[in-house]
Design a protein around this motif. Structure first.
Motif, PDB file in Angstrom:
ATOM      1  N   ARG A  77       0.836  -1.205   0.000  1.00 35.97           N
ATOM      2  CA  ARG A  77       0.000   0.000   0.000  1.00 35.97           C
ATOM      3  C   ARG A  77       0.866   1.250   0.000  1.00 35.97           C
ATOM      4  NH1 ARG A  77      -4.048   2.806  -1.704  1.00 35.97           N
ATOM      5  NH2 ARG A  77      -4.895   4.193  -0.173  1.00 35.97           N
ATOM      6  N   MET A  78       1.915   1.253   0.794  1.00 36.07           N
ATOM      7  CA  MET A  78       2.819   2.401   0.831  1.00 36.07           C
ATOM      8  C   MET A  78       3.505   2.593  -0.516  1.00 36.07           C
ATOM      9  SD  MET A  78       2.464   3.895   3.679  1.00 36.07           S
ATOM     10  CE  MET A  78       3.870   4.992   3.677  1.00 36.07           C
ATOM     11  N   LYS A  79       3.901   1.508  -1.139  1.00 40.19           N
ATOM     12  CA  LYS A  79       4.522   1.609  -2.463  1.00 40.19           C
ATOM     13  C   LYS A  79       3.530   2.171  -3.470  1.00 40.19           C
ATOM     14  CE  LYS A  79       8.550  -0.534  -1.871  1.00 40.19           C
ATOM     15  NZ  LYS A  79       9.754   0.221  -1.837  1.00 40.19           N
ATOM     16  N   TYR A  80       2.264   1.842  -3.300  1.00 42.12           N
ATOM     17  CA  TYR A  80       1.227   2.361  -4.188  1.00 42.12           C
ATOM     18  C   TYR A  80       1.119   3.875  -4.061  1.00 42.12           C
ATOM     19  CZ  TYR A  80      -3.347   3.381  -6.117  1.00 42.12           C
ATOM     20  OH  TYR A  80      -4.366   3.919  -6.842  1.00 42.12           O
ATOM     21  N   LEU A  81       1.290   4.378  -2.836  1.00 43.88           N
ATOM     22  CA  LEU A  81       1.194   5.813  -2.640  1.00 43.88           C
ATOM     23  C   LEU A  81       2.330   6.539  -3.349  1.00 43.88           C
ATOM     24  CD1 LEU A  81       0.161   5.974   1.118  1.00 43.88           C
ATOM     25  CD2 LEU A  81      -1.259   6.409  -0.881  1.00 43.88           C
ATOM     26  N   HIS A  82       3.529   6.049  -3.237  1.00 43.80           N
ATOM     27  CA  HIS A  82       4.666   6.639  -3.942  1.00 43.80           C
ATOM     28  C   HIS A  82       5.596   5.511  -4.333  1.00 43.80           C
ATOM     29  CE1 HIS A  82       7.930   9.121  -5.215  1.00 43.80           C
ATOM     30  NE2 HIS A  82       7.239  10.201  -4.969  1.00 43.80           N
ATOM     31  N   PRO A  83       5.474   5.029  -5.581  1.00 45.20           N
ATOM     32  CA  PRO A  83       6.201   3.818  -5.984  1.00 45.20           C
ATOM     33  C   PRO A  83       7.715   3.894  -5.878  1.00 45.20           C
ATOM     34  CG  PRO A  83       5.001   4.791  -7.842  1.00 45.20           C
ATOM     35  CD  PRO A  83       4.679   5.588  -6.623  1.00 45.20           C
ATOM     36  N   LEU A  84       8.295   5.088  -5.941  1.00 49.18           N
ATOM     37  CA  LEU A  84       9.752   5.183  -5.893  1.00 49.18           C
ATOM     38  C   LEU A  84      10.305   5.066  -4.478  1.00 49.18           C
ATOM     39  CD1 LEU A  84      10.321   8.025  -8.503  1.00 49.18           C
ATOM     40  CD2 LEU A  84      10.482   5.550  -8.840  1.00 49.18           C
ATOM     41  N   PRO A  98       4.655   8.596   1.850  1.00 47.02           N
ATOM     42  CA  PRO A  98       3.426   9.289   1.429  1.00 47.02           C
ATOM     43  C   PRO A  98       3.765  10.408   0.438  1.00 47.02           C
ATOM     44  CG  PRO A  98       3.511   9.059   3.815  1.00 47.02           C
ATOM     45  CD  PRO A  98       4.853   8.618   3.275  1.00 47.02           C
ATOM     46  N   LEU A  99       2.845  10.670  -0.474  1.00 46.01           N
ATOM     47  CA  LEU A  99       3.077  11.699  -1.481  1.00 46.01           C
ATOM     48  C   LEU A  99       3.185  13.079  -0.854  1.00 46.01           C
ATOM     49  CD1 LEU A  99       0.572  10.613  -4.267  1.00 46.01           C
ATOM     50  CD2 LEU A  99       3.027  10.275  -4.220  1.00 46.01           C
ATOM     51  N   GLN A 100       4.072  13.890  -1.402  1.00 48.74           N
ATOM     52  CA  GLN A 100       4.209  15.284  -0.988  1.00 48.74           C
ATOM     53  C   GLN A 100       3.175  16.119  -1.745  1.00 48.74           C
ATOM     54  OE1 GLN A 100       6.422  16.304   1.444  1.00 48.74           O
ATOM     55  NE2 GLN A 100       6.693  14.094   1.672  1.00 48.74           N
ATOM     56  N   LEU A 101       2.907  17.308  -1.246  1.00 49.34           N
ATOM     57  CA  LEU A 101       1.922  18.195  -1.855  1.00 49.34           C
ATOM     58  C   LEU A 101       2.210  18.424  -3.341  1.00 49.34           C
ATOM     59  CD1 LEU A 101      -0.473  20.131  -1.711  1.00 49.34           C
ATOM     60  CD2 LEU A 101       1.124  21.915  -0.966  1.00 49.34           C
ATOM     61  N   GLU A 102       3.460  18.639  -3.677  1.00 48.89           N
ATOM     62  CA  GLU A 102       3.821  18.905  -5.075  1.00 48.89           C
ATOM     63  C   GLU A 102       3.439  17.739  -5.985  1.00 48.89           C
ATOM     64  OE1 GLU A 102       6.013  19.271  -2.504  1.00 48.89           O
ATOM     65  OE2 GLU A 102       6.034  21.461  -2.422  1.00 48.89           O
ATOM     66  N   GLU A 103       3.645  16.528  -5.489  1.00 50.27           N
ATOM     67  CA  GLU A 103       3.313  15.347  -6.289  1.00 50.27           C
ATOM     68  C   GLU A 103       1.803  15.210  -6.452  1.00 50.27           C
ATOM     69  OE1 GLU A 103       3.995  12.112  -8.702  1.00 50.27           O
ATOM     70  OE2 GLU A 103       5.451  13.548  -7.933  1.00 50.27           O
ATOM     71  N   HIS A 104       1.039  15.474  -5.390  1.00 52.66           N
ATOM     72  CA  HIS A 104      -0.420  15.448  -5.487  1.00 52.66           C
ATOM     73  C   HIS A 104      -0.905  16.458  -6.530  1.00 52.66           C
ATOM     74  CE1 HIS A 104      -1.720  12.713  -2.330  1.00 52.66           C
ATOM     75  NE2 HIS A 104      -0.853  13.256  -1.490  1.00 52.66           N
ATOM     76  N   LEU A 105      -0.369  17.674  -6.462  1.00 57.17           N
ATOM     77  CA  LEU A 105      -0.793  18.727  -7.398  1.00 57.17           C
ATOM     78  C   LEU A 105      -0.396  18.383  -8.830  1.00 57.17           C
ATOM     79  CD1 LEU A 105      -0.017  21.932  -5.311  1.00 57.17           C
ATOM     80  CD2 LEU A 105      -2.258  20.942  -5.835  1.00 57.17           C
ATOM     81  N   LYS A 106       0.780  17.815  -9.006  1.00 66.39           N
ATOM     82  CA  LYS A 106       1.235  17.406 -10.337  1.00 66.39           C
ATOM     83  C   LYS A 106       0.293  16.358 -10.924  1.00 66.39           C
ATOM     84  CE  LYS A 106       5.176  15.114 -12.502  1.00 66.39           C
ATOM     85  NZ  LYS A 106       6.466  14.478 -12.242  1.00 66.39           N
ATOM     86  N   GLN A 107      -0.067  15.363 -10.109  1.00 68.38           N
ATOM     87  CA  GLN A 107      -0.982  14.324 -10.580  1.00 68.38           C
ATOM     88  C   GLN A 107      -2.363  14.901 -10.888  1.00 68.38           C
ATOM     89  OE1 GLN A 107      -1.019  11.054  -7.814  1.00 68.38           O
ATOM     90  NE2 GLN A 107       1.141  10.595  -8.129  1.00 68.38           N
ATOM     91  N   LEU A 108      -2.825  15.798 -10.037  1.00 70.25           N
ATOM     92  CA  LEU A 108      -4.132  16.417 -10.247  1.00 70.25           C
ATOM     93  C   LEU A 108      -4.153  17.220 -11.548  1.00 70.25           C
ATOM     94  CD1 LEU A 108      -6.946  16.887  -9.058  1.00 70.25           C
ATOM     95  CD2 LEU A 108      -6.032  18.905  -7.907  1.00 70.25           C
TER      96      LEU A 108
END
Length: 119
Positions: free
Chosen positions: A25-32, A36-46
Motif C-alpha cells: 500500500r505504501m509503495k502504491y502511494l509513492h512507488p519510488l 506518502p506523497l508530498q503536496l507537489e506530487e499530489h498537485l502534479k498528478q491532479l
C-alpha cells in the motif's frame, strides 16, 4: 480479522502477510520511495488528470461521415464538415484546477487562523 486467499480457501492473515499488504500500500502511494506523497506530487498528478478530460464535447452535425472523412482527409479538410456543435462535458469537474488550488489556499488559511486563535 484480515483474511487472505490461499488456494481456494480464505484464511486469517498472519503478521508477515499483513506487513506485506501494508508495504504494498505504501509503495502504491509513492512507488519510488514508499513514502506518502508530498503536496507537489499530489498537485502534479491532479493537473495531469485535469489535462486528460475535455471541458466540452465538440462534434459536427450534418457533415460528411467520419469514415469518409478519414478516407478522403485531404479533400474533406477543404469541405465544410457540417454545423459545429459544442456541448459541456457532463463529467468535467465543477471547478477548474486553478479554482481548486485557490479554494485549498483559502481553506488552509482558515485552518491556520483557527490554530492561531487557540493561542
Amino acid at each position: 480479522m484480515i483474511y487472505v486467499r490461499r488456494g481456494t480457501s480464505c484464511e486469517i492473515a498472519n503478521e508477515e502477510e499483513i506487513q506485506v499488504m501494508l508495504n504494498r500500500r505504501m509503495k502504491y502511494l509513492h512507488p519510488l520511495s514508499g513514502e506518502p506523497l508530498q503536496l507537489e506530487e499530489h498537485l502534479k498528478q491532479l493537473k495531469i488528470l485535469y489535462e486528460k478530460i475535455e471541458k466540452n464535447h465538440i462534434y459536427y452535425q450534418n457533415g460528411i461521415s467520419t469514415g469518409i472523412s478519414s478516407f478522403l482527409q485531404s479533400i474533406t479538410q477543404m469541405v465544410m464538415k457540417g454545423e459545429k456543435i459544442v456541448e459541456p462535458n457532463p463529467f468535467y469537474p465543477d471547478e477548474s484546477y486553478e479554482q481548486f488550488v485557490s479554494r485549498m489556499i483559502v481553506e488552509k488559511k482558515k485552518k491556520i487562523e483557527r490554530v492561531l486563535d487557540l493561542y
